[in-house]
Design an enzyme around this catalytic site. Structure first.
Site, PDB file in Angstrom:
ATOM      1  N   ASP A  31       0.815  -1.204   0.000  1.00 35.57           N
ATOM      2  CA  ASP A  31       0.000   0.000   0.000  1.00 35.57           C
ATOM      3  C   ASP A  31       0.856   1.265   0.000  1.00 35.57           C
ATOM      4  O   ASP A  31       1.500   1.571   1.001  1.00 35.57           O
ATOM      5  CB  ASP A  31      -0.891  -0.060   1.242  1.00 35.57           C
ATOM      6  CG  ASP A  31      -1.683   1.202   1.458  1.00 35.57           C
ATOM      7  OD1 ASP A  31      -1.940   1.911   0.486  1.00 35.57           O
ATOM      8  OD2 ASP A  31      -2.038   1.469   2.624  1.00 35.57           O
ATOM      9  N   ASP A  43      -2.265   6.432  -4.714  1.00 32.62           N
ATOM     10  CA  ASP A  43      -2.467   5.458  -3.646  1.00 32.62           C
ATOM     11  C   ASP A  43      -2.846   4.108  -4.242  1.00 32.62           C
ATOM     12  O   ASP A  43      -3.945   3.923  -4.747  1.00 32.62           O
ATOM     13  CB  ASP A  43      -3.570   5.964  -2.727  1.00 32.62           C
ATOM     14  CG  ASP A  43      -3.781   5.086  -1.508  1.00 32.62           C
ATOM     15  OD1 ASP A  43      -3.216   3.979  -1.473  1.00 32.62           O
ATOM     16  OD2 ASP A  43      -4.515   5.501  -0.603  1.00 32.62           O
TER      17      ASP A  43
END
Length: 409
Positions: free
Chosen positions: A81, A290
């Site tokens: 992530d 992201d």
């Protein structure tokens, strides 16, 4: 349905106008084919290709892969992530809230060291609460993650973690970091029950934990992502290198802003929809990339400007504040090409494109005749883009040189 995932560590980013630059060069999107597997020459700490699995529920949501913890190694699955910076995994210390996930058992690891602290309980109540908390109080230790659909922006907590600090051996592929700090999940709220993965490995713009340890051992300080739609498969992350078999042409690099701390962001002077722009869309803004987020997020002003250039029939969906929708029998006929302009390191403007095929996120639960659209509105935060853009490019996340690279696939 929208599944916004990890929304990383945001800064209070000011908005200043950049001078307009003519002639942005769009990286052309091309049909994907599954290329042959890359070969890597092993030399010291060599790059490793990590296979990734697509979490798909009508749309591509997140991509996750295996990680091992402890001695002997225990395997868990994590999202890699770019919107967060720590490793957090379920553990046998967790109550029944973790029963749907694989739990790491520290008593079975000879190298486990108890960190001795219970971290602050993270109140990830709703999507907007998380964004505002990170935006106002950037903190490298904060785990910014939320992976259920946007339902409401108010209400009781639904995305909470309580974490216990620890350290142990962490391995991904053939790469191993000893005595690495991470966090054991000791309780979590119901919002996590749906997820097919176990935890989150943060890969922020500042190398920490596992990745930082590998860099200190001589691994090149970058990683690359090949996030593919479910229909294509073969998604992967390359730690410490670039898999040149996964893209066509040259990589275009853009530098992160000089004051970047942990977020992967670039400055964009202009957005386009179907080749058109407006005065509001020409204002300079920071865009955060992201890898754990599926949709894109802008303020309501920008969301409304973008939708006005797509269709007047796209309107807010009251049952899920911040989301928008349109009749499902209309959405797939709409042209909705979104271009975001950035500036390469050589000063040349270039566009990253989200194609029309990404507009339809899927039907709303409360009214299956209405389909949710790609853009969500949250106030007072930087713009955020995720998998809906990244899966159309090969991306390089260069920590050492503080830059992002993109190439056509």
């Amino acid at each position: 349905m929208l599944r916004p995932s990890s929304l990383g560590l945001f800064l209070a980013l000011g908005q200043s106008l950049l001078s307009a630059q003519a002639g942005p060069q769009t990286i052309q999107l091309q049909s994907r084919t599954a290329p042959p597997a890359a070969t890597q020459k092993r030399r010291g700490l060599s790059p490793e290709n990590i296979p990734l699995v697509d979490f798909f529920r009508g749309t591509d949501l997140q991509w996750f892969g295996n990680i091992t913890v402890g001695t002997p190694p225990q395997t868990l699955t994590v999202i890699f992530d770019t919107g967060s910076s720590i490793l957090a995994i379920p553990s046998t210390l967790c109550d029944e809230s973790c029963d749907n996930q694989t739990k790491f058992d520290p008593t079975k690891s000879s190298t486990f060291v108890d960190g001795g602290t219970i971290e602050t309980e993270f109140f990830l109540n709703r999507f907007v609460s998380l964004l505002r908390q990170n935006y106002q109080n950037p903190n490298p230790g904060f785990l910014g993650v939320g992976v259920d659909p946007v339902r409401e922006f108010e209400g009781t907590s639904n995305y909470d973690y309580v974490l216990h600090s620890a350290s142990d051996v962490i391995s991904v592929g053939g790469l191993t970091a000893s005595a690495t700090r991470f966090f054991l999940i000791t309780t979590q709220s119901d919002g996590w029950a749906l997820d097919p993965f176990d935890g989150i490995q943060g890969m922020s713009a500042r190398a920490m934990g596992f990745f930082g340890s590998l860099i200190s051992q001589g691994l090149p300080s970058l990683f690359s992502l090949y996030l593919t739609p479910q229909a294509i498969g073969n998604a992967e992350m390359t730690i410490g290198g670039i898999d040149t078999t996964k893209f066509k042409g040259d990589l275009i690099y853009a530098s992160l802003p000089a004051f970047t701390t942990t977020s992967w962001s670039l400055i964009s002077p202009q957005f386009f929809v179907n080749g058109k722009s407006t005065n509001a869309l020409k204002a300079s803004r920071h865009v955060v990339f992201d890898s754990g987020t599926s949709n894109i997020v802008f303020t309501s002003q920008i969301a409304n400007e973008l939708y006005a250039l797509i269709s007047p029939d796209i309107v807010p969906h009251d049952a899920e504040p911040g989301s928008y929708g349109i009749a499902c029998d209309k959405i797939d006929t709409l042209p909705a090409v979104i271009d975001m302009t950035f500036t390469a390191q050589d000063g040349t403007p270039f566009n990253l494109t989200i194609p029309s095929s990404e507009l339809n996120v899927g039907p709303f639960d409360d009214d299956p005749t209405i389909c949710q659209t790609l853009i969500n509105a949250v106030e007072d935060v930087p713009a955020l883009v995720g998998g809906s853009l990244l899966k159309h490019y090969y991306s390089v996340w260069d920590v050492g040189n503080q830059r992002l690279g993109f190439a056509a696939v």
